[in-house]
Enzyme design. Structure first.
Site, PDB file in Angstrom:
ATOM      1  CD  GLU A  41      20.232  11.457   7.957  1.00  0.00           C
ATOM      2  OE1 GLU A  41      21.045  11.023   7.114  1.00  0.00           O
ATOM      3  OE2 GLU A  41      18.992  11.231   7.923  1.00  0.00           O
ATOM      4  NE  ARG A  45      25.715  12.440   1.813  1.00  0.00           N
ATOM      5  CZ  ARG A  45      24.626  12.630   1.092  1.00  0.00           C
ATOM      6  NH1 ARG A  45      24.473  13.773   0.441  1.00  0.00           N
ATOM      7  NH2 ARG A  45      23.679  11.709   1.021  1.00  0.00           N
ATOM      8  CB  THR A  69      26.656   9.719   5.068  1.00  0.00           C
ATOM      9  OG1 THR A  69      25.612  10.556   4.588  1.00  0.00           O
ATOM     10  CG2 THR A  69      27.360   9.098   3.845  1.00  0.00           C
ATOM     11  CE  LYS A 129      19.068   7.431   3.808  1.00  0.00           C
ATOM     12  NZ  LYS A 129      20.360   8.091   4.072  1.00  0.00           N
TER      13      LYS A 129
END
Length: 207
Positions: A41, A45, A69, A129
């Site tokens: 993943e 960021r 993210t 999640k």
């Protein structure tokens, strides 16, 4: 069980990676693939995320790649164009979820309470999640949620070697997300042998 759930449940632990230099992405992917974690993943960021995903996809067409993210529809577009298999967001944003559904890409949005689970279910989502996992009640909260809701979770945030097996033992956990086996300093310093050992340790624990 959907196709993504099948792949995640087979892998069990998803390495969550904030990569700073896209030129190191392929070597990192090689370490993951060769040592028992054929998944990544790559989080948005850092500015290197899109290029890193592209490089990994080109080098390893069969690797399971997520974009993490993801906060905007523009990032969804970037991730899809780079070649991801699924999208992960830290929270539950209906706009992002709807857009992913329109673009026919799987999304695993973040939730950490019953109300958010119900909102996600209302939009047809069954894999979520659980974030941040430990601060949100950890294994105890997931046990409580599983008694009520027919959904699967990918807990992330505070998952580590000492508790990962406790999470994976829960019937409603499809996989765990973690960062501990991919320290940024080892990537930046190209300490591939050290990374391989950490990945092997994770793979050994979850067998």
């Amino acid at each position: 069980m959907c196709e993504l759930d099948k792949k995640l449940s087979a892998i069990k632990v998803v390495p969550v990676i904030a990569i700073n230099d896209a030129t190191k992405a392929v070597k990192l992917a090689q370490v993951l693939m060769e040592n028992g974690l054929p998944c990544a993943e790559i989080t948005f960021r850092t500015s290197a995320a899109v290029e890193a995903i592209q490089r990994i996809r080109d080098a390893y067409p069969d690797m399971l790649i997520g974009a993490g993210t993801v906060l905007t529809t523009h990032q969804v577009d970037q991730a899809i164009e780079a070649g991801v298999d699924f999208i992960v967001s830290p929270g539950f944003n209906p706009t992002t979820v709807k857009y992913c559904q329109q673009r026919n890409i799987a999304i695993v949005p973040g939730v950490n309470n019953p109300s958010l689970v119900e909102q996600a279910m209302e939009m047809g989502l069954t894999t979520l999640k659980f974030f941040p996992a430990e601060p949100s009640g950890g294994v105890g909260m997931l046990k409580a949620l599983s008694a009520v809701y027919p959904v699967s979770f990918m807990p992330t945030g505070g998952v580590k070697p000492s508790n990962v097996k406790d999470y994976l033992a829960l019937p409603n956990v499809v996989a765990c997300g973690g960062t501990w086996m991919i320290p940024n300093n080892l990537i930046d310093n190209e300490q591939w042998d050290e990374l391989a050992k950490l990945v092997q340790e994770v793979a050994g624990v979850i067998q």
